[in-house]
Write a protein that holds these residues in place. Structure first.
Motif, mmCIF file in Angstrom:
data_model
loop_
_atom_site.group_PDB
_atom_site.id
_atom_site.type_symbol
_atom_site.label_atom_id
_atom_site.label_comp_id
_atom_site.label_asym_id
_atom_site.label_seq_id
_atom_site.Cartn_x
_atom_site.Cartn_y
_atom_site.Cartn_z
ATOM 1 N N HIS A 35 0.834 -1.207 0.000
ATOM 2 C CA HIS A 35 0.000 0.000 0.000
ATOM 3 C C HIS A 35 0.868 1.257 0.000
ATOM 4 N N ALA A 36 2.017 1.180 0.668
ATOM 5 C CA ALA A 36 2.935 2.322 0.723
ATOM 6 C C ALA A 36 4.339 1.821 0.994
ATOM 7 N N ALA A 37 5.325 2.563 0.502
ATOM 8 C CA ALA A 37 6.742 2.234 0.696
ATOM 9 C C ALA A 37 7.488 3.493 1.108
ATOM 10 N N GLY A 38 8.329 3.382 2.114
ATOM 11 C CA GLY A 38 9.096 4.533 2.574
ATOM 12 C C GLY A 38 10.296 4.803 1.691
ATOM 13 N N VAL A 39 10.703 6.071 1.654
ATOM 14 C CA VAL A 39 11.897 6.503 0.917
ATOM 15 C C VAL A 39 12.943 6.924 1.945
ATOM 16 N N ASN A 40 14.123 6.295 1.891
ATOM 17 C CA ASN A 40 15.176 6.533 2.872
ATOM 18 C C ASN A 40 16.472 6.969 2.201
ATOM 19 N N ALA A 294 9.835 11.854 -5.866
ATOM 20 C CA ALA A 294 9.983 11.617 -4.431
ATOM 21 C C ALA A 294 11.449 11.670 -4.024
ATOM 22 N N HIS A 295 12.319 11.094 -4.820
ATOM 23 C CA HIS A 295 13.748 11.139 -4.527
ATOM 24 C C HIS A 295 14.281 12.565 -4.584
ATOM 25 N N LEU A 296 13.850 13.331 -5.569
ATOM 26 C CA LEU A 296 14.295 14.723 -5.673
ATOM 27 C C LEU A 296 13.964 15.493 -4.413
ATOM 28 N N LEU A 297 12.738 15.355 -3.925
ATOM 29 C CA LEU A 297 12.316 16.085 -2.727
ATOM 30 C C LEU A 297 13.058 15.601 -1.501
ATOM 31 N N ALA A 298 13.099 14.290 -1.299
ATOM 32 C CA ALA A 298 13.720 13.746 -0.098
ATOM 33 C C ALA A 298 15.211 14.045 -0.047
ATOM 34 N N GLU A 299 15.864 13.927 -1.187
ATOM 35 C CA GLU A 299 17.309 14.145 -1.237
ATOM 36 C C GLU A 299 17.671 15.605 -1.013
ATOM 37 N N ALA A 300 16.766 16.521 -1.372
ATOM 38 C CA ALA A 300 17.014 17.951 -1.174
ATOM 39 C C ALA A 300 17.000 18.332 0.301
ATOM 40 N N GLY A 301 16.294 17.557 1.127
ATOM 41 C CA GLY A 301 16.243 17.819 2.555
ATOM 42 C C GLY A 301 15.318 18.979 2.899
ATOM 43 N N GLY A 302 15.283 19.296 4.180
ATOM 44 C CA GLY A 302 14.476 20.419 4.649
ATOM 45 C C GLY A 302 13.062 20.053 5.029
#
Length: 314
Positions: A35-40, A294-302
């Protein structure tokens, strides 16, 4: 089924949704409809250059955080039945393939998902939550009333570590951007510092434990405020020999920790959730096919908390 894969290392643009065969559960395994997978962070580091190196060269399917329902059970499984709502961190650090509509894994790498968590929240918990739990209960083990400093406290591991440390009776100091201070205080932090604007040594007295999710210079500076006999757990990677030697010379423990699948730890986390002492924060949710964004956002931080991928259910 649909899965997100890549054929080469590189920027988020290498992530591509493809049609592939649905896996089947083996001995002692369950098949989970995701249903959902986390991005780490380990996800995007693996995507970019192989990360820990345990997945080898592409093609492979990223992802270890899973929340979903049991679709089928393999021979020998007694913990779950089809239809059970579960979450877990299967096979880490080897390939689990969580960026997909279905995933298999050892049954004991999963637990029943807490009823009070949405699928997105449940997917945000296993890897980051186990990292924080193992750092604070198996590695550093601060006692009630001792002072714990948590760096990067607004991040996936950090905001969970704040709640776990507070629930275990520690005095918690957190470092984070000023915009996140109110949320961290609400989660149990006694003191929050904007590391960019404040000299750490001037703001914090000696502490018993440091959970370092940042690494680099942050690790070195944290040694100065760690009391002799205290423990600094660094998560991004092993410290250099010079910093390790300095820790030994000053009577301080400096340890690199890599999270491991841990059913006992997952059960402890679900207990904290059920008690209302732990809630994973979802910073943003994207459809599976938008894994690159999703990777772009997560990797940018903040962001505050975790980014997740969601899969609409039939």
């Amino acid at each position: 089924m649909i899965a997100v894969t890549q054929r080469r290392f590189g920027d988020p643009g290498v992530l591509t949704a493809v049609s592939t065969e649905r896996p089947e559960p083996g001995l002692g395994e369950i098949l989970v409809r995701v249903h959902a997978a986390g991005v780490n962070p380990v996800d995007w580091r693996t995507r970019a250059d192989g990360g820990l190196g345990t997945l080898g060269r592409p093609p492979f399917v990223l992802g270890w955080d899973v929340a979903g329902t049991v679709e089928a059970t393999g021979p020998g499984v007694t913990l779950f039945e089809p239809g059970d709502r579960v979450m877990g961190m299967p096979r880490f650090p080897h390939e689990a393939g969580a960026y997909a509509e279905f995933v298999t894994g050892p049954a004991r790498h999963f637990v029943h998902a807490p009823e009070r968590l949405s699928s997105a929240e449940a997917a945000a918990l296993p890897l980051a939550g186990l990292t924080a739990w193992q750092a604070l209960t198996d590695t550093a083990v601060p006692r009630v009333g001792q002072h714990v400093l948590i760096h990067g406290a607004a991040g996936g591991v950090g905001h969970l570590a704040v709640q776990i440390a507070a629930a275990r009776g520690a005095k918690v100091t957190a470092t984070a951007r000023t915009a996140h201070h109110e949320q961290l205080r609400a989660m149990g932090a006694d003191e929050v510092i904007d590391y960019a604007d404040t000299e750490l040594a001037a703001a914090v007295a000696q502490v018993d434990t440091v959970i370092d999710t940042v690494g680099g210079a942050c690790t070195t500076r944290s040694l100065d405020i760690l009391r002799p006999g205290g423990t600094l757990v660094t998560l991004p990677g092993p410290p250099c020999e010079a910093v390790s030697r300095r820790a030994r010379q000053t009577g301080k423990r400096l340890l690199f920790m890599l999270v491991e699948p841990d059913r006992t730890g997952l059960l402890a986390l679900t207990d904290l959730v059920d008690r209302g002492q732990l809630t994973p924060a979802v910073a943003a949710a994207f459809p599976l096919a938008a894994a690159a964004q999703a990777h772009l956002l997560a990797e940018a931080g903040g962001q505050f908390g975790k980014t997740v991928l969601e899969i609409p259910q039939p």
